[in-house]
Every structure is written in C-alpha cells, then in structure tokens.
Design a protein around this motif. Structure first.
Motif, mmCIF file in Angstrom:
data_model
loop_
_atom_site.group_PDB
_atom_site.id
_atom_site.type_symbol
_atom_site.label_atom_id
_atom_site.label_comp_id
_atom_site.label_asym_id
_atom_site.label_seq_id
_atom_site.Cartn_x
_atom_site.Cartn_y
_atom_site.Cartn_z
ATOM 1 N N ASP B 264 -88.128 85.716 -47.358
ATOM 2 C CA ASP B 264 -88.705 85.165 -48.579
ATOM 3 C C ASP B 264 -89.058 83.697 -48.339
ATOM 4 O OD1 ASP B 264 -89.363 84.271 -51.070
ATOM 5 O OD2 ASP B 264 -87.341 84.445 -51.904
ATOM 6 N N PRO B 265 -90.329 83.363 -48.351
ATOM 7 C CA PRO B 265 -90.701 81.970 -48.047
ATOM 8 C C PRO B 265 -90.145 80.973 -49.069
ATOM 9 C CG PRO B 265 -92.620 83.236 -48.789
ATOM 10 C CD PRO B 265 -91.512 84.216 -48.604
ATOM 11 N N MET B 266 -89.904 81.417 -50.311
ATOM 12 C CA MET B 266 -89.351 80.488 -51.306
ATOM 13 C C MET B 266 -87.944 80.019 -50.896
ATOM 14 S SD MET B 266 -89.806 78.669 -53.982
ATOM 15 C CE MET B 266 -91.203 79.249 -54.967
ATOM 16 N N THR B 267 -87.222 80.870 -50.181
ATOM 17 C CA THR B 267 -85.908 80.459 -49.672
ATOM 18 C C THR B 267 -86.049 79.282 -48.705
ATOM 19 O OG1 THR B 267 -85.093 82.721 -49.881
ATOM 20 C CG2 THR B 267 -83.818 81.245 -48.474
ATOM 21 N N TRP B 268 -87.085 79.340 -47.849
ATOM 22 C CA TRP B 268 -87.318 78.209 -46.933
ATOM 23 C C TRP B 268 -87.617 76.932 -47.724
ATOM 24 C CZ3 TRP B 268 -91.150 81.775 -43.896
ATOM 25 C CH2 TRP B 268 -90.410 82.615 -43.042
ATOM 26 N N VAL B 269 -88.453 77.085 -48.784
ATOM 27 C CA VAL B 269 -88.840 75.914 -49.578
ATOM 28 C C VAL B 269 -87.623 75.311 -50.285
ATOM 29 C CG1 VAL B 269 -90.188 75.171 -51.595
ATOM 30 C CG2 VAL B 269 -91.222 76.699 -49.880
ATOM 31 N N LEU B 270 -86.758 76.171 -50.793
ATOM 32 C CA LEU B 270 -85.614 75.691 -51.581
ATOM 33 C C LEU B 270 -84.445 75.207 -50.706
ATOM 34 C CD1 LEU B 270 -85.479 78.440 -54.377
ATOM 35 C CD2 LEU B 270 -86.128 76.029 -54.681
ATOM 36 N N THR B 271 -84.285 75.817 -49.541
ATOM 37 C CA THR B 271 -83.057 75.538 -48.774
ATOM 38 C C THR B 271 -83.312 75.053 -47.343
ATOM 39 O OG1 THR B 271 -82.800 77.774 -47.882
ATOM 40 C CG2 THR B 271 -81.887 77.359 -50.073
ATOM 41 N N GLY B 272 -84.569 75.055 -46.916
ATOM 42 C CA GLY B 272 -84.861 74.646 -45.539
ATOM 43 C C GLY B 272 -84.770 73.138 -45.370
ATOM 44 N N GLY B 273 -84.084 72.701 -44.333
ATOM 45 C CA GLY B 273 -84.000 71.267 -44.079
ATOM 46 C C GLY B 273 -85.010 70.843 -43.043
ATOM 47 N N GLU B 274 -84.857 69.616 -42.590
ATOM 48 C CA GLU B 274 -85.559 69.084 -41.424
ATOM 49 C C GLU B 274 -87.040 68.787 -41.609
ATOM 50 O OE1 GLU B 274 -83.633 69.860 -37.439
ATOM 51 O OE2 GLU B 274 -83.995 71.885 -38.175
ATOM 52 N N ASP B 275 -87.588 69.021 -42.823
ATOM 53 C CA ASP B 275 -88.972 68.573 -43.027
ATOM 54 C C ASP B 275 -89.013 67.068 -43.263
ATOM 55 O OD1 ASP B 275 -90.794 70.916 -43.017
ATOM 56 O OD2 ASP B 275 -89.389 71.631 -44.529
ATOM 57 N N HIS B 276 -87.892 66.535 -43.755
ATOM 58 C CA HIS B 276 -87.807 65.107 -44.056
ATOM 59 C C HIS B 276 -88.870 64.659 -45.042
ATOM 60 C CE1 HIS B 276 -84.491 64.868 -41.364
ATOM 61 N NE2 HIS B 276 -85.188 65.512 -40.456
ATOM 62 N N ALA B 277 -89.142 65.567 -46.012
ATOM 63 C CA ALA B 277 -89.866 65.155 -47.205
ATOM 64 C C ALA B 277 -88.961 64.196 -47.976
ATOM 65 C CB ALA B 277 -90.180 66.379 -48.058
ATOM 66 N N LEU B 278 -89.514 63.485 -48.921
ATOM 67 C CA LEU B 278 -88.704 62.637 -49.799
ATOM 68 C C LEU B 278 -88.685 63.268 -51.180
ATOM 69 C CD1 LEU B 278 -89.979 59.074 -48.801
ATOM 70 C CD2 LEU B 278 -87.902 60.253 -48.018
ATOM 71 N N VAL B 279 -87.522 63.287 -51.807
ATOM 72 C CA VAL B 279 -87.431 63.745 -53.186
ATOM 73 C C VAL B 279 -86.784 62.620 -53.987
ATOM 74 C CG1 VAL B 279 -85.258 65.007 -52.776
ATOM 75 C CG2 VAL B 279 -86.706 65.643 -54.697
ATOM 76 N N GLU B 311 -78.420 79.274 -62.148
ATOM 77 C CA GLU B 311 -77.712 79.006 -60.909
ATOM 78 C C GLU B 311 -78.408 79.702 -59.744
ATOM 79 O OE1 GLU B 311 -73.219 79.378 -59.802
ATOM 80 O OE2 GLU B 311 -73.373 79.247 -61.987
ATOM 81 N N TYR B 312 -78.440 79.056 -58.621
ATOM 82 C CA TYR B 312 -79.086 79.653 -57.451
ATOM 83 C C TYR B 312 -78.005 80.232 -56.544
ATOM 84 C CZ TYR B 312 -82.024 80.131 -53.316
ATOM 85 O OH TYR B 312 -82.703 80.622 -52.236
ATOM 86 N N HIS B 313 -78.226 81.459 -56.076
ATOM 87 C CA HIS B 313 -77.155 82.141 -55.345
ATOM 88 C C HIS B 313 -77.428 82.332 -53.854
ATOM 89 C CE1 HIS B 313 -74.560 82.787 -58.736
ATOM 90 N NE2 HIS B 313 -75.602 83.181 -59.453
ATOM 91 N N GLY B 314 -78.450 81.682 -53.349
ATOM 92 C CA GLY B 314 -78.695 81.802 -51.904
ATOM 93 C C GLY B 314 -77.943 80.734 -51.149
ATOM 94 N N GLU B 315 -78.280 80.591 -49.907
ATOM 95 C CA GLU B 315 -77.784 79.482 -49.088
ATOM 96 C C GLU B 315 -78.271 78.181 -49.706
ATOM 97 O OE1 GLU B 315 -76.432 78.882 -45.927
ATOM 98 O OE2 GLU B 315 -75.650 80.919 -45.839
ATOM 99 N N SER B 316 -77.453 77.171 -49.718
ATOM 100 C CA SER B 316 -77.940 75.935 -50.320
ATOM 101 C C SER B 316 -78.070 74.797 -49.313
ATOM 102 C CB SER B 316 -77.017 75.516 -51.456
ATOM 103 O OG SER B 316 -75.771 75.152 -50.942
ATOM 104 N N GLY B 317 -78.022 75.091 -48.067
ATOM 105 C CA GLY B 317 -78.160 74.037 -47.065
ATOM 106 C C GLY B 317 -77.222 74.360 -45.917
ATOM 107 N N TRP B 318 -76.927 73.387 -45.105
ATOM 108 C CA TRP B 318 -76.003 73.664 -44.011
ATOM 109 C C TRP B 318 -75.142 72.466 -43.729
ATOM 110 C CZ3 TRP B 318 -76.750 72.764 -38.312
ATOM 111 C CH2 TRP B 318 -77.558 71.646 -38.091
ATOM 112 N N GLU B 319 -73.991 72.783 -43.173
ATOM 113 C CA GLU B 319 -73.105 71.736 -42.676
ATOM 114 C C GLU B 319 -73.019 71.858 -41.172
ATOM 115 O OE1 GLU B 319 -69.562 70.267 -44.551
ATOM 116 O OE2 GLU B 319 -69.621 72.018 -45.836
ATOM 117 N N HIS B 320 -72.876 70.723 -40.509
ATOM 118 C CA HIS B 320 -72.925 70.724 -39.046
ATOM 119 C C HIS B 320 -71.763 71.458 -38.402
ATOM 120 C CE1 HIS B 320 -76.293 67.916 -38.652
ATOM 121 N NE2 HIS B 320 -75.914 67.571 -39.845
ATOM 122 N N TRP B 321 -70.656 71.579 -39.125
ATOM 123 C CA TRP B 321 -69.468 72.135 -38.481
ATOM 124 C C TRP B 321 -69.364 73.648 -38.602
ATOM 125 C CZ3 TRP B 321 -67.927 68.788 -35.337
ATOM 126 C CH2 TRP B 321 -68.002 67.439 -35.660
#
Lengths: 322, 322
Positions: B264-279, B311-321
């Motif tokens: 689902d591409p919306m998952t990438w938009v909501l939870t994908g990091g590393e684009d370094h857009a500004l919000v 409430e959003y129930h997908g992945e919400s980001g990541w932690e390095h560990w």
C-alpha cells in the motif's frame, strides 16, 4: 516498541534508541552556553565571538581503546578530552560536544550509561555541555565526538605562524600516556597515575587561551607525539624546530617504568602521543604563561624537527592506518 | 611512513592517514563561512548570528546503507543531506560539516575518494563546506557527520511550539525513499527516480528558513516517518495532530510500485522515513511559503497523532535498535 520497557533494560537493544537517549540525557546540567540541548533536531550553542571553532575525532574499540584496559567512564572522558585539547590548541574555550555512538545491540546499557557519565564529567570539567548526539547499531563500539569552542575575540592560533627565533614551549605532561600504554601492554595495572594518564588524560584547557593571550605564534596539541606534532608546525610554518632534551623533564615514575620494562623513557617523552599536552611557539620576548616551560627554539632551517641539533632516528609518532 | 608512496595507493592502508586526508581535501573550494578549513587542530566557521546550530548523525554500512545498493558518492551525499535537513528544520541555514570516517584498512581508496566527493557535492548544494574530519581504522565502514548552521537572527523553530488550531504542512516528498527501499529490497534498480530518492535524497534546505520566516510554530525533518516525526512534535508540544490522507498526494510512480510489489503506497507516505522532507505547524492565518502544502491540523487532544480522525494501526516508524 520497547521504549518504555524498563524490564528489558540490560542491553541497548532492550532499552531502545529513545529509552537510551532518555537515560543518558536525563538530569544533566547544561552550562549557560547551551541555549537548546538534546531533544530537538539540532542543538543551539552560544557563539558570542561570531565564529565557532569545531573539531571531530573518532575512537574505535580495539583501535583507540580497550574495555579491558579502561572503564567506559574513562573512554568517555578521554574522547571528550582529546577533542577539547584540539579546541584549546586554537586558543579557544570549550563550549559544547556532540556525540555519535555506534555499538552492538547486545552492548550492556550500563556501558553506555557509564560512557555517557564520562563524557559529561570531562565536558563539565571543561565548562561545556553535551548538547546532542546520535546512537546507532554497529558491529563494533565507535565513539565519534565533535567539539565546539569560542575564540572570545582572539584570532585563532594555527600551526603556521611559527617564526625563526621563536621559543618552543610546552604545557602539560609528555610521555606519561605512552608509559601507561607500555605498562598496560605488559599486563600491569600500576603505577596508577601513569596508567590513568593513558586511560583518561586531563588536559589543562585554560593553557590554550592563556598561550594565545601571551602571543603564541603557533600551537598544537600533542596527540601523535611531541616530535610528530612539532613536525606539523614546522611543515605548516616552513621552519625548523630544535628540541633540547636538557629541558625535557623525565619524571621519576617514567624512569622507573623504563627500567622495569627495559625501555628508554626519553623515547616516550619525545614520541609518545595521547597526553594531549599543548606545545606552542612564542616570540622570544614573550613572558610564558604559568605552567608553560621552554623546551626548544624555532630555527631557520627548513628541515623539520631536530633533537639537540641532530636528526632523530627513532619512531616519530604514529599513523592510524599502519 | 607510507604517506608519500603513491605506488601503494589502492587501499586506505596503502595511502596512510595523512596521504588520504590530502587526497580528499586538495582542490576543494570552501565557502566564505569557512574561515579556517581542514589542516589545523580545529576549523573556524563563521557564526554571524552569535549562536550556532549543531547536529550529528552516524551512518553504518549494513545498517544505514549498503554499497551494493548505493554508490559511495550517494552515501556521502545522503550523510550530509540528513544532517543539513536537521539544521533546516531548526529554521537555520547550513554552514559547515565535519566528517568522522572509520573504515577497514583494506577499503579501496577509491571508495573514500568518491564518498568524499559525495559529501562535498551535497555540502556545496547546501552552500556549505566540509571543514574538518578524522579518518580511523575500524572493522566496518562508519560515517559520522556533524552539521553546523546559522539562525540569521531568528529564533530556532523547535518541536515544542505547536498549538491547537495550527495548520500542519509539509515541504518535500513523502514515501519515495521507502518505496525505493522496497524496490531495492526486491532486487530491482528502477524506477531510478524512486530508487535514487532512497540512495540520495535532496532536501530543499531553503524551505526551513522560509517556514521560520512565515511564522512556523514547530518543525521537524521526516527521518523516521511522517507519523513518527509528527508524534515527536505532538509529544513535545503536548497537543494532538490529525493528518488528512485526502491532502497526501501519492505519486503515480509510488502507486505503480505498490501495485507491482503488492504494497500500500499510503503506508510509505505515512510511515516511510529518509526522505528528509520538512513538516511544520503554522498559525491558521499564516501564508504558507512556496512549496509547503497543508496536510492536517493541530488538535486539543493530548493523544498523539491520528489519521483522518482515527488511530493509526500500522507501523509508525522505526527505532535503530530493533
């Protein structure tokens, strides 16, 4: 997410990135120069001079430190010390450090906490704060430090200003860290004063600004070894430098260790790094600041560094890649 | 010493630390803000505001980048980009980076040269210089970047200033890097625009200061994912944030990749990091600067981030560990 799970806090993986960041940043007292500390995208640090001095060093476990020789606290203190010594060598006053920490997920959280305590202890000794950082996963423990400083209106003291006729002077101990390393390498843990000089040197940061105020024409911190670092000044300034061994005090402790290990302590004094003493050149008419002592002179010769007027044929320092 | 031996220059060990430093610093053009560049104990960088913005990030091979997916040049550019995005997210202008590089002795010198070219290319795109660094031996390639910036007289825009009623707006692409990562993960190398968004994002650094001038009340760069990073703002500000998917454009390319990979591409938009857009959040009456688009609103609720009011129930980001 494991952020709030205190039950699994034995390793960095158990605590999670955010939990770990909280653990190492909570209850720290920032100095006045820290206008915005950890917790945002970036820190904001006072730079009243309108210029900021910045330097970075990377320490790798097994290359730059060993956790069976040093405590995590000592590693943290040394990591900050060697960076602030660079700041002081510009004639600047330490203001802040940033810390990048890479480590295996099974690293005990205790190691990271103690390392952080060491970073903070040395930063506070320097009057500075730990203002930001990053913690990531890696196969090997790597500590990356960036240190910032303020020139307080003075021009930076570089490596390139030494002039023939200048005095060469040093502030701080020489050869102690090398003697400590030799001691540890033979499996001994004492004399503690010498071993600790290697584990966690305590540079006199105020000696840098004092030298700048006294008119130092060039300055460097002794990280690679006295002769190697004076070589950097000689090369950058296009001069020769002659060191007089009669002016180099060899502490009784170093003589004793040299005798015990069958090593020449003067070699440690001339080529040992990691003490992070400061060495500088001053005009011949300058009054050396307190704690600075004359060890040689700048010459016309474009021939690098000599010892008692002659070429030195021992080790002259080290390169990281060898 | 191997410093001057060009014959053995295939690896970093062959070139030696000083030879390598020379190779990556020679013939670089420093911007005006670099008052003293590499070659001394520390650099000196202009900080005309009297405060300096500083941030650090560590990138580890195999964790944050793969050299079979990205070129060394792209790794270098991304390393600088993610740090300057943090500087921009404070409303500051990039001025300088320092680089800590740890790598195995058998690393091809070419890799380090290209990585350095990438660092320089992105620094120059940002109007900044690479002012200092350190190169050391390690088992794994680790790139540590510290970025500095200038606030130009403005107050920093933090994560904690969002107020109920504020607009939430974004500048830059969302989900592209995540789509690129998914594509690379399946063994594909195209579409190139999407894959390159992961390999070397090109944040619009000017969007940060523009948002600050327009009155942004809080700001963050999207490194962990839109919802995760908005979560940081919500937590720091003590507010809720509601994102409206009707305002989130999903580029045709992302839709196509989603279809091809069964994602689902919306998952990438909501939870994908590393684009370094500004919000950022803005007062409701603010005129959004060029390139900024409204995607939601700040609410009274002290309940984190919702999507379309729920409430959003997908992945919400990541932690390095993890």
């Amino acid at each position: 997410m494991s952020t709030h799970q205190a039950s699994d806090s034995g390793t960095v993986a158990g605590m999670g990135e955010f939990g770990l960041i909280r653990a190492v940043t909570e209850n720290r007292r920032q100095p006045a120069a820290t206008l915005l500390g950890p917790g945002d995208d970036a820190a904001v640090v006072a730079a009243p001079d309108g210029r900021v001095v910045a330097t970075t060093d990377v320490l790798v476990q097994g290359v730059h430190f060993r956790l069976d020789w040093s405590t995590p606290d000592q590693v943290g203190r040394k990591a900050v010390a060697e960076n602030f010594a660079d700041v002081a060598a510009m004639g600047a006053v330490p203001t802040a450090v940033l810390v990048g920490l890479a480590c295996p997920p099974d690293t005990p959280a205790k190691v990271v906490r103690e390392l952080s305590d060491g970073l903070w202890a040395e930063a506070q000794r320097a009057g500075a704060g730990v203002v930001g950082g990053d913690m990531v996963r890696a196969d090997q423990l790597v500590v990356s430090i960036t240190a910032l400083g303020d020139l307080q209106g003075r021009e930076p003291v570089t490596r390139s200003g030494a002039r023939p006729g200048d005095i060469v002077a040093v502030s701080g101990r020489l050869g102690w860290a090398a003697a400590g390393l030799a001691t540890l390498g033979r499996g001994f843990r004492s004399p503690v004063a010498v071993v600790n000089a290697q584990r966690a040197p305590e540079p006199d940061y105020a000696a840098g600004p004092a030298a700048a105020i006294a008119g130092a024409t060039s300055m460097i911190d002794v990280s690679d070894g006295l002769l190697a670092d004076l070589g950097h000044i000689a090369e950058a300034s296009g001069v020769g430098i002659d060191v007089r061994t009669e002016h180099l005090e060899v502490d009784r402790k170093l003589v004793d260790i040299g005798t015990a290990l069958g090593a020449d302590p003067m070699t440690w004094v001339l080529t040992g790094g990691e003490d992070h003493a400061l060495v500088a050149t001053f005009p011949s008419f300058a009054d050396l600041p307190e704690g600075w002592r004359r060890i040689g002179a700048v010459t016309m010769a474009d021939s690098g560094v000599t010892v008692d007027g002659e070429e030195y044929h021992g080790e002259s320092g080290w390169e990281h890649w060898r």
